[in-house]
Design an enzyme around this catalytic site. Structure first.
Site, PDB file in Angstrom:
ATOM      1  N   SER A 239       0.736  -0.936  -0.358  1.00  0.00           N
ATOM      2  CA  SER A 239       0.029  -0.045   0.250  1.00  0.00           C
ATOM      3  C   SER A 239       0.676   1.005   0.317  1.00  0.00           C
ATOM      4  CB  SER A 239      -0.857   0.738   1.480  1.00  0.00           C
ATOM      5  OG  SER A 239      -0.325   1.344   2.031  1.00  0.00           O
ATOM      6  N   LYS A 240       0.005   2.286  -0.892  1.00  0.00           N
ATOM      7  CA  LYS A 240       0.924   3.276  -0.634  1.00  0.00           C
ATOM      8  C   LYS A 240       1.602   3.888   0.268  1.00  0.00           C
ATOM      9  CE  LYS A 240      -1.031   5.291  -5.119  1.00  0.00           C
ATOM     10  NZ  LYS A 240      -0.947   5.996  -5.703  1.00  0.00           N
ATOM     11  N   ARG A 241       0.053   4.060   1.080  1.00  0.00           N
ATOM     12  CA  ARG A 241       1.066   4.043   2.970  1.00  0.00           C
ATOM     13  C   ARG A 241       1.466   3.949   2.914  1.00  0.00           C
ATOM     14  NH1 ARG A 241      -2.649   3.843   6.191  1.00  0.00           N
ATOM     15  NH2 ARG A 241      -4.485   2.955   5.009  1.00  0.00           N
ATOM     16  N   ARG A 242       1.970   2.762   3.311  1.00  0.00           N
ATOM     17  CA  ARG A 242       2.240   1.819   3.817  1.00  0.00           C
ATOM     18  C   ARG A 242       3.653   1.704   3.942  1.00  0.00           C
ATOM     19  NH1 ARG A 242      -0.930  -2.206   5.611  1.00  0.00           N
ATOM     20  NH2 ARG A 242      -0.819  -3.440   3.836  1.00  0.00           N
ATOM     21  N   ASP A 243       3.775   1.445   2.693  1.00  0.00           N
ATOM     22  CA  ASP A 243       5.049   0.999   1.988  1.00  0.00           C
ATOM     23  C   ASP A 243       5.599   2.093   0.782  1.00  0.00           C
ATOM     24  OD1 ASP A 243       4.919  -1.968   2.710  1.00  0.00           O
ATOM     25  OD2 ASP A 243       2.674  -1.861   2.142  1.00  0.00           O
TER      26      ASP A 243
END
Ligand code: GLU
Length: 474
Positions: A239-243
């Site tokens: 995920s763009k948010r997490r990774d």
């Protein structure tokens, strides 16, 4: 060159995603391994989301990774005419037909079908109406066979396919005359004589319909290879948010392209127990047979480990050239003193995983004003450090030559003078005094590289810090 042709077909709607970069790498590697041709095709038909800027970002990312293409970039929008011709050909051969059902009608019938237990696919109302070009507003649909398997032997996932009945007559041209994505991809792959379609597993569900299009166009099927999903460290979807998923971000974070390529190639492919692969080796060893099906975990610690490996291995000049932009971006940095900076990089190689980390470790050398690590100051610049710093200031100030041997002697003398102190006791306050933090290469090397003048200024400043603490404690 052999007849083997692969392609990378990014949609330029953002940055170069980790998964896309792996797709590009595998296509590149497969072509190189077999002496084939690697084609680049920009799938820019989504006019609202595609931008030239994003296209440049993608190309730039590929170049940075070292993935050179042999043909292209072709642009899908420039091939509109060909797509139109193919659709006309299908209409002429009665493999496609015009459909005047409106969107609203389709929606109602679909819901009725689903309510009655059907799959909600097109009911074929216009299939046999033989509508001509003057039928008014219409789409064009492919005449998908009523039965049989739309199957293929996937080079990674093995026998795959879908019953033709489950697909229904798919639209291949919109009401405004533009082709649908699946049609454009197949026509382009046929025209560009692509022999191997290697792409992410997210495209696996598109393949049955694409096979129906190949058959309707009477073109031989390429080999399809769908690549396993990439998941994050936790096993969850990236995920763009997490990774971190943008190649540009990895670059900005100071990762070496060698490390990134090596990390990417192992996201799905293996070669025995080997872990280290240069791009050249990848081009020699890669094979689709050794691509696995299970989701591949993108583990940042592994990338860091590879980073350290490649930083250690880079020739000195090359390392300097690569890290220079990052050094220059340190606020207030002075990078004129090349010789001692080069010497510093040699010391930092062992402990750096990225070029950014290296530049950060070099802060104390680059900047006049130190940034002190509060915790380290509290721990090591205490009243007990005062005699040590004062004695060393004097001993180092009196050195004839600022060399490793001279510095070592000065430290030995001070250790003896203060009652046989261990080197660590002397080194830590000095380290914090001259670098601002508790970590640096060997203390003598660090002092040598910093130079006499700056060392003495910083020791003087540290003495002031300790004195202020002593006073405030009184
Ligand atoms: N343009 C598609 C994408 O970026 C790839 C299509 C394909 O590989 O067939 O996901």
């Amino acid at each position: 060159m052999t007849d083997l042709r692969t392609r990378f077909a990014p949609s330029p709607t953002g940055f170069l995603h980790l998964g896309s970069a792996r797709t590009a790498l595998y296509n590149w590697a497969h072509a190189r391994r077999h002496g084939g041709c690697f084609v680049l095709r920009i799938e820019d038909t989504d006019l609202e989301r595609s931008t030239r800027e994003s296209e440049e970002t993608v190309l730039d990312g590929l170049r940075w990774l070292g993935l050179d293409w042999d043909e292209g970039p072709h642009r899908q929008t420039e091939r509109r005419e060909r797509h139109g011709e193919a659709i006309d050909g299908l209409l002429g051969a009665d493999r496609a037909y015009r459909c005047t059902c409106s969107r609203e009608e389709l929606e109602v019938r679909k819901e009725e079908d689903i309510a009655a237990g059907g799959a909600g696919i097109y009911d074929g109302r216009c299939r046999d109406l033989n509508l001509g070009p003057d039928c008014g507003a219409h789409t064009v649909r492919l005449r998908v066979p009523d039965e049989g398997l739309l199957g293929w032997d996937d080079a990674v996932f093995g026998p795959s396919g879908q019953d033709a009945r489950q697909i229904g007559d798919a639209i291949i041209q919109r009401g405004d005359g533009t082709p649908l994505y699946n049609l454009a991809v197949v026509v382009d792959d046929i025209d560009m004589a692509i022999s191997h379609v290697i792409r992410g597993a997210d495209h696996h569900p598109n393949t049955p319909l694409q096979i129906a299009i190949y058959r309707a166009l009477e073109a031989p099927l390429p080999t399809f290879a769908h690549l396993p999903l990439i998941v994050g460290e936790s096993g969850k979807k990236l995920s763009k948010r997490r990774d971190n998923v943008s190649i540009q971000d990895f670059r900005a974070d100071g990762h070496l392209p060698e490390a990134l390529v090596n990390w990417l190639v192992r996201l799905g492919w293996s070669h025995g127990d080997d872990e280290i692969f240069s791009l050249t080796e990848i081009g020699e060893l890669f094979s689709l047979e050794n691509v696995g099906r299970s989701p591949a975990r993108a583990e940042p610690p592994k990338l860091a480990w590879l980073g350290q490996h490649y930083i250690k291995a880079l020739p000195g000049d090359e390392l300097f050239a690569r890290v220079r932009p990052y050094l220059e971006s340190v606020k207030g940095a002075a990078v004129e003193d090349e010789e001692s900076l080069r010497a510093l990089l040699e010391l930092l190689r062992e402990r750096s995983r990225t070029l950014v980390e290296m530049a950060e470790l070099a802060h104390w050398k680059l900047r006049e004003d130190l940034e002190y690590d509060e915790k380290a100051v509290k721990k090591h610049l205490r009243p007990a450090a005062l005699p040590i710093l004062q004695a060393l200031e004097e001993a180092m100030g009196g050195l004839d030559e600022w060399t490793l041997a001279g510095l070592e002697k000065a430290f030995d003398a001070v250790a003896a003078q203060l009652g046989d102190l261990k080197l660590g006791k002397l080194a830590q306050p000095v380290r914090v005094a001259i670098t601002g933090g508790p970590n640096s290469p060997g203390i003598f090397e660090t002092l040598e590289i910093l130079g006499r003048e700056r060392t003495l200024v910083r020791i003087g400043k540290a003495i002031e810090i300790v004195e202020a603490r002593v006073e405030s404690a009184d």
